[in-house]
Scaffold this motif. Structure first.
Motif, mmCIF file in Angstrom:
data_model
loop_
_atom_site.group_PDB
_atom_site.id
_atom_site.type_symbol
_atom_site.label_atom_id
_atom_site.label_comp_id
_atom_site.label_asym_id
_atom_site.label_seq_id
_atom_site.Cartn_x
_atom_site.Cartn_y
_atom_site.Cartn_z
ATOM 1 N N ASN A 21 0.828 -1.219 0.000
ATOM 2 C CA ASN A 21 0.000 0.000 0.000
ATOM 3 C C ASN A 21 0.856 1.261 0.000
ATOM 4 O O ASN A 21 0.554 2.228 -0.694
ATOM 5 C CB ASN A 21 -0.937 -0.001 1.212
ATOM 6 N N ASN A 24 2.673 1.674 -3.445
ATOM 7 C CA ASN A 24 1.689 1.904 -4.502
ATOM 8 C C ASN A 24 1.028 3.276 -4.416
ATOM 9 O O ASN A 24 0.577 3.804 -5.425
ATOM 10 C CB ASN A 24 0.619 0.811 -4.483
ATOM 11 N N THR A 25 0.921 3.838 -3.213
ATOM 12 C CA THR A 25 0.269 5.154 -3.084
ATOM 13 C C THR A 25 1.263 6.306 -3.146
ATOM 14 O O THR A 25 0.865 7.462 -3.255
ATOM 15 C CB THR A 25 -0.513 5.279 -1.747
ATOM 16 N N ILE A 29 -1.628 10.137 -7.770
ATOM 17 C CA ILE A 29 -2.822 9.696 -8.498
ATOM 18 C C ILE A 29 -2.451 9.013 -9.820
ATOM 19 O O ILE A 29 -1.462 9.364 -10.458
ATOM 20 C CB ILE A 29 -3.766 10.900 -8.732
ATOM 21 N N LYS A 30 -3.267 8.026 -10.191
ATOM 22 C CA LYS A 30 -3.056 7.285 -11.443
ATOM 23 C C LYS A 30 -4.397 7.117 -12.144
ATOM 24 O O LYS A 30 -5.440 7.107 -11.498
ATOM 25 C CB LYS A 30 -2.490 5.894 -11.127
ATOM 26 N N HIS A 99 -13.650 -2.597 -10.502
ATOM 27 C CA HIS A 99 -12.813 -3.073 -9.391
ATOM 28 C C HIS A 99 -12.952 -4.591 -9.247
ATOM 29 O O HIS A 99 -11.963 -5.298 -8.999
ATOM 30 C CB HIS A 99 -13.202 -2.362 -8.095
ATOM 31 N N SER A 186 -5.368 5.747 -6.280
ATOM 32 C CA SER A 186 -4.069 5.774 -5.627
ATOM 33 C C SER A 186 -3.897 4.396 -5.018
ATOM 34 O O SER A 186 -4.825 3.862 -4.407
ATOM 35 C CB SER A 186 -4.048 6.874 -4.575
ATOM 36 N N ASP A 189 -6.653 0.424 -4.364
ATOM 37 C CA ASP A 189 -8.040 0.333 -3.889
ATOM 38 C C ASP A 189 -8.686 1.663 -3.544
ATOM 39 O O ASP A 189 -9.862 1.694 -3.195
ATOM 40 C CB ASP A 189 -8.097 -0.569 -2.654
ATOM 41 N N THR A 190 -7.961 2.781 -3.621
ATOM 42 C CA THR A 190 -8.501 4.054 -3.149
ATOM 43 C C THR A 190 -8.790 4.955 -4.345
ATOM 44 O O THR A 190 -7.872 5.382 -5.056
ATOM 45 C CB THR A 190 -7.515 4.737 -2.181
ATOM 46 N N TYR A 191 -10.076 5.226 -4.567
ATOM 47 C CA TYR A 191 -10.510 5.945 -5.759
ATOM 48 C C TYR A 191 -10.825 7.399 -5.434
ATOM 49 O O TYR A 191 -11.299 7.706 -4.342
ATOM 50 C CB TYR A 191 -11.727 5.235 -6.371
ATOM 51 N N TYR A 192 -10.563 8.273 -6.388
ATOM 52 C CA TYR A 192 -10.710 9.717 -6.211
ATOM 53 C C TYR A 192 -11.561 10.313 -7.328
ATOM 54 O O TYR A 192 -11.403 9.936 -8.493
ATOM 55 C CB TYR A 192 -9.334 10.390 -6.236
ATOM 56 N N ASN A 193 -12.422 11.259 -6.947
ATOM 57 C CA ASN A 193 -13.104 12.085 -7.942
ATOM 58 C C ASN A 193 -12.172 13.214 -8.364
ATOM 59 O O ASN A 193 -11.282 13.617 -7.610
ATOM 60 C CB ASN A 193 -14.389 12.680 -7.356
#
Lengths: 205, 205
Positions: A21, A24-25, A29-30, A99, A186, A189-193
């Motif tokens: 984690n 990867n973070t 952002i990706k 996902h 990111s 598993d962590t999604y961003y608007n």
């Protein structure tokens, strides 16, 4: 703001999930894409990728990082066999299905059926698109590079066609991903608007 | 929603700027980093990169795409000479300076001074960090791959150290880029704010 410093040993001392984690973070952002391929037996495959990278605009080409062949064997075998793959940008409306496509389904199972997404085909590209996606790119395999440090691969494809909503290309050529409900990820598993902040002019000294 | 299809010829028929913007924005959101290196003469160099890609967590490593050596010669020469480079994640507070660092300054000019950012050094990495950045990664050059389709390069580095705010690493190892004012970029000039939407559990069939 107090700053801390971690060195190689500190990172290696993390437990496996923590380290995954963290690293990867770390880069921020990706973008997140469903990658479609078709097997020699005609089974449609979907995988979730967050490592698509711009290679160049002339010729138009993109790349992505593929983990070791034991992990992403279906995607690799299919795209080497047919010579084609598709990238389907994940948006808010298909996030949960996308996902779920990261789960390891056995051979012979199409992730399209398993996660509930529809196949779309064109005559130029021997790989399935995700009908529900809004920005879809068809690519022909061009080259691959073996990355020694961890036995992963960079795969580069030439853009053969692009399917996208009428009106989504601005007068300057820009496609505004946020206007089409695009999201970022990111880590795994962590999604961003996304919200457009500003466009800056070409920088000169 | 009416869908349109562009093929290779349609993309090649765009004018140069339009095509550059179109292909660069097509893959969605990207992270944006200031890449720091030091020349043999001790001049600190900064470049703006939006092509950093996760390669692996064990060993911890990242890569980036470098355009032809005629374009990004300073960065390449420096990191090959010293063996080190830094990645400094751009946040809202340094966006204008960071974007300005994409201008083509002549040899002998340090972008730090030109754009108004401060140098930070550590003893492990022979390359400058951006003091004002919040998430800073020091890397040692590991390998490079020549991409035939457009004469660009994939450069891979091993993470040597990470400097970041105390408290920024969650219990599961996640670093929340939005909490530290991280931003994304689409194409070369359009910046986005990020808002965490949701974290999804590990997907199983």
């Amino acid at each position: 703001m107090m700053e801390i410093k971690l060195n190689t040993e500190d990172i290696e001392a993390m437990d496996r999930d923590q380290r995954r984690n963290f690293v990867n973070t770390l880069s921020g952002i990706k973008n997140v894409q469903l990658l479609g391929t078709q097997s020699a037996e005609g089974i449609d495959n979907l995988g979730l990728f967050n490592s698509v990278v711009h290679i160049g605009a002339a010729p138009a080409c993109l790349g992505f990082i593929m983990r070791t062949l034991t992990v992403e064997r279906h995607t690799y075998n299919n795209l080497k066999k047919t010579g084609y793959f598709t990238l389907n940008q994940v948006h808010q409306g298909i996030l949960e299905q996308a996902h779920q496509a990261s789960a390891k389904y056995p051979s012979g199972v199409s992730e399209f059926e398993a996660v509930g997404l529809q196949v779309q085909r064109t005559s130029n590209v021997q790989a399935p698109y995700v009908k529900e996606a809004k920005i879809k790119i068809g690519l022909a395999f061009h080259e691959e590079h073996y990355i020694q440090i961890n036995h992963s691969w960079l795969v580069v494809g030439r853009i053969v066609e692009v399917l996208l909503p009428d009106g989504s290309i601005g007068p300057t050529g820009h496609v505004d991903t946020a206007a089409w409900d695009g999201i970022g990820v990111s880590g795994l598993d962590t999604y961003y608007n996304l919200e457009q902040k500003q466009q800056l002019p070409y920088a000169r000294p």
